[in-house]
Design a protein around this motif. Structure first.
Motif, short mmCIF file in Angstrom:
data_model
loop_
_atom_site.label_atom_id
_atom_site.label_comp_id
_atom_site.label_asym_id
_atom_site.label_seq_id
_atom_site.Cartn_x
_atom_site.Cartn_y
_atom_site.Cartn_z
N GLY A 124 0.87 -1.17 0.00
CA GLY A 124 0.00 0.00 0.00
C GLY A 124 0.91 1.22 0.00
N PRO A 125 1.07 1.85 -1.17
CA PRO A 125 2.03 2.95 -1.25
C PRO A 125 1.72 4.10 -0.30
CG PRO A 125 0.80 2.66 -3.33
CD PRO A 125 0.47 1.50 -2.47
N GLU A 126 0.46 4.24 0.11
CA GLU A 126 0.12 5.35 1.01
C GLU A 126 -0.24 4.86 2.42
OE1 GLU A 126 -2.64 8.10 -0.89
OE2 GLU A 126 -1.49 8.06 -2.77
N VAL A 127 0.28 3.68 2.78
CA VAL A 127 -0.12 3.05 4.05
C VAL A 127 0.06 3.97 5.27
CG1 VAL A 127 2.12 1.92 4.40
CG2 VAL A 127 0.08 0.93 5.45
N ILE A 128 1.01 4.89 5.21
CA ILE A 128 1.20 5.75 6.39
C ILE A 128 0.20 6.92 6.43
CG2 ILE A 128 3.63 5.11 6.76
CD1 ILE A 128 4.40 7.78 5.48
N LYS A 129 -0.59 7.08 5.37
CA LYS A 129 -1.60 8.16 5.39
C LYS A 129 -2.93 7.64 5.93
CE LYS A 129 -0.21 10.74 1.27
NZ LYS A 129 -0.69 11.03 -0.09
N PRO A 130 -3.62 8.43 6.74
CA PRO A 130 -4.98 8.04 7.15
C PRO A 130 -5.87 7.87 5.91
CG PRO A 130 -4.27 10.06 8.28
CD PRO A 130 -3.23 9.75 7.27
N LEU A 131 -6.91 7.06 6.04
CA LEU A 131 -7.81 6.82 4.90
C LEU A 131 -8.38 8.13 4.37
CD1 LEU A 131 -9.08 4.70 3.08
CD2 LEU A 131 -10.89 4.39 4.80
N ARG A 177 -11.65 -4.13 12.68
CA ARG A 177 -11.59 -3.15 13.76
C ARG A 177 -10.73 -1.99 13.30
NH1 ARG A 177 -11.88 -6.45 18.48
NH2 ARG A 177 -13.45 -8.01 17.99
N ILE A 178 -11.01 -0.81 13.84
CA ILE A 178 -10.17 0.32 13.46
C ILE A 178 -8.80 0.21 14.14
CG2 ILE A 178 -11.74 1.68 14.98
CD1 ILE A 178 -9.19 3.09 12.47
N ILE A 179 -7.76 0.16 13.32
CA ILE A 179 -6.39 0.17 13.83
C ILE A 179 -5.75 1.44 13.27
CG2 ILE A 179 -4.16 -1.04 13.92
CD1 ILE A 179 -6.19 -2.91 15.00
N PRO A 180 -5.71 2.51 14.06
CA PRO A 180 -5.14 3.75 13.54
C PRO A 180 -3.70 3.51 13.08
CG PRO A 180 -6.13 4.08 15.71
CD PRO A 180 -6.09 2.61 15.48
N GLY A 181 -3.36 4.01 11.90
CA GLY A 181 -2.00 3.82 11.39
C GLY A 181 -1.93 2.83 10.24
N TYR A 182 -2.95 1.96 10.13
CA TYR A 182 -2.97 1.00 9.02
C TYR A 182 -3.79 1.63 7.90
CZ TYR A 182 -2.70 -3.76 7.06
OH TYR A 182 -2.42 -4.88 6.30
N GLY A 183 -3.18 2.60 7.24
CA GLY A 183 -3.92 3.47 6.34
C GLY A 183 -3.75 3.15 4.87
N ALA A 227 7.89 -1.04 7.58
CA ALA A 227 7.63 0.11 6.71
C ALA A 227 6.37 0.86 7.14
CB ALA A 227 7.52 -0.34 5.26
N ILE A 228 5.45 0.17 7.81
CA ILE A 228 4.21 0.82 8.24
C ILE A 228 4.48 1.74 9.43
CG2 ILE A 228 1.83 0.46 9.01
CD1 ILE A 228 1.94 -2.28 7.65
N GLY A 229 5.44 1.36 10.27
CA GLY A 229 5.93 2.31 11.26
C GLY A 229 5.46 2.14 12.70
N PHE A 230 4.45 1.29 12.98
CA PHE A 230 4.01 1.21 14.38
C PHE A 230 4.02 -0.23 14.89
CE2 PHE A 230 0.37 0.64 11.73
CZ PHE A 230 -0.55 -0.14 12.43
N ILE A 231 4.88 -1.04 14.28
CA ILE A 231 4.86 -2.47 14.59
C ILE A 231 5.23 -2.77 16.05
CG2 ILE A 231 7.19 -2.82 13.60
CD1 ILE A 231 4.27 -5.34 13.49
N ASP A 232 6.17 -2.01 16.62
CA ASP A 232 6.54 -2.30 18.01
C ASP A 232 5.38 -2.04 18.96
OD1 ASP A 232 9.21 -3.17 17.58
OD2 ASP A 232 9.74 -1.09 17.12
N MET A 233 4.62 -0.98 18.65
CA MET A 233 3.45 -0.66 19.45
C MET A 233 2.42 -1.79 19.37
SD MET A 233 1.47 2.89 18.94
CE MET A 233 -0.25 2.56 18.70
N MET A 234 2.24 -2.35 18.16
CA MET A 234 1.26 -3.42 17.98
C MET A 234 1.68 -4.68 18.74
SD MET A 234 -1.02 -1.99 16.44
CE MET A 234 -2.02 -3.47 16.61
N ILE A 235 2.98 -4.94 18.73
CA ILE A 235 3.47 -6.13 19.44
C ILE A 235 3.25 -5.95 20.95
CG2 ILE A 235 5.56 -7.45 20.00
CD1 ILE A 235 6.39 -7.03 17.02
N ASP A 236 3.55 -4.76 21.45
CA ASP A 236 3.32 -4.47 22.87
C ASP A 236 1.83 -4.58 23.20
OD1 ASP A 236 5.98 -3.98 23.15
OD2 ASP A 236 5.79 -1.77 23.12
N TYR A 237 0.99 -4.07 22.30
CA TYR A 237 -0.45 -4.11 22.54
C TYR A 237 -0.94 -5.56 22.63
CZ TYR A 237 -5.45 -3.28 21.99
OH TYR A 237 -6.81 -3.26 22.19
N SER A 238 -0.47 -6.40 21.71
CA SER A 238 -0.88 -7.81 21.73
C SER A 238 -0.41 -8.50 23.00
CB SER A 238 -0.30 -8.56 20.54
OG SER A 238 -0.86 -8.06 19.37
#
Ligand code: NAI
Length: 275
Positions: A124-131, A177-183, A227-238
């Motif tokens: 997703g070339p614009e994955v870091i942009k909100p929808l 579910r809404i996952i902010p950042g997965y844009g 490349a999406i940028g918030f993977i460490d946060m997601m791992i901590d969340y899980s």
């Protein structure tokens, strides 16, 4: 006789595609992979130079063999689809027969048929942009690379899949579910992939006795995820919220795929497996 698997979306040893290849190889399958054209040279030379040898070790101590690596760009179905700038691009001009239709033809020519098809790719070339800030072009590119690529792969591979065969893709909970950042339309692309799993399961099941399932995987520090940028946060969340408080390993998703591809799952189709 052993089964043969084609895994689309392997370009290093960090992602789900590699882990699925290993679990299938450990279960006795022959492994063919499809590697994104721009990543092909580095992947093949790293393989040759032994850079992945530690990650190739299977539970019995032997090394996973990849019988053949096919260049693939899953956003193009056949040569007529390829625009001039891509044709002229140095990274693409060095390889040939990498559209989906041509790869299926090459696999047919080389091996005749396969039993297992795995789609482990997304872009997703614009994955870091909100929808809300995503362009039409970015949104459609996400759907093309991450959703239609699966329809196209299955469409072109089904004719060379043995009846009873199994097809698997990887999805992500941001579809439900809404996952902010997965844009960038990636949440939309995963929703399409999951809906298509049910429709394709019906069609490929009726027509060719092929099962179609998707695995909704937990967060993994792959190249794409970084490349999406918030993977460490997601791992901590899980870690904080999942029923099993441990970091998910790629191998666990690989094993789920091996199960879904095996006769143990012979009546499971159209399902979204959450891991
Ligand atoms: P990865 O970077 O190992 O795999 C993505 C692959 O897609 C790469 O090898 C890339 O070269 C390839 N690719 C991109 N565009 C392509 C194209 N047009 N044609 C052919 N190949 C192309 O990363 P990862 O994370 O293992 O991704 C595999 C699948 O798992 C994806 O569908 C992803 O959305 C999914 N997934 C990943 C999660 C994570 O946390 N890493 C969580 C849930 C799902």
């Amino acid at each position: 006789k052993g089964k043969r698997a084609f895994i689309a979306g392997v370009a290093d040893d960090n992602g789900y595609g590699w882990a699925i290849a290993k679990s299938l190889a450990a279960a006795g399958a022959e492994i063919l992979v499809g590697t994104w054209v721009p990543a092909l040279n580095i992947f093949e030379s790293s393989l040759r130079r032994g850079k992945f040898d530690d990650s190739r070790i299977l539970p019995d101590g032997s090394l996973m063999e990849i019988t053949k690596v096919y260049p693939l760009d899953a956003v193009f179905d056949n040569p007529e689809d390829v625009p001039e700038d891509i044709k002229a691009n140095k990274r693409y001009a060095g390889s040939s027969n990498w559209t989906v239709q041509e790869v299926a033809e090459s696999v047919k020519k080389d091996f005749g048929n396969i039993d297992i098809l795995v789609h482990s790719l997304a872009n997703g070339p614009e994955v870091i942009k909100p929808l809300l800030e995503t362009s039409r072009r970015g949104y459609l590119a996400a759907l093309s690379a991450s959703s239609y690529s699966y329809v196209s792969l299955l469409k072109h591979f089904v004719p060379i899949m043995n009846p009873g065969g199994s097809s698997i893709s990887l999805t992500y909970i941001a579809s439900e579910r809404i996952i902010p950042g997965y844009g960038g339309g990636m949440s939309s692309a995963k929703a399409a992939l999951e809906s298509d799993t049910r429709v394709l399961a019906f069609e490929a099941g009726r027509k060719h006795k092929i099962r179609v399932n998707t695995i909704s995987a937990g967060p993994l520090r792959s190249r794409a995820a970084k490349a999406i940028g918030f993977i460490d946060m997601m791992i901590d969340y899980s870690l904080a919220n999942a029923p099993l408080q441990k970091e998910l390993s790629a191998e666990e998703v690989g094993n789920t795929a091996a199960f879904l591809a095996s006769p143990l799952a012979s009546a499971i189709t159209g399902a979204c497996y959450i891991r």
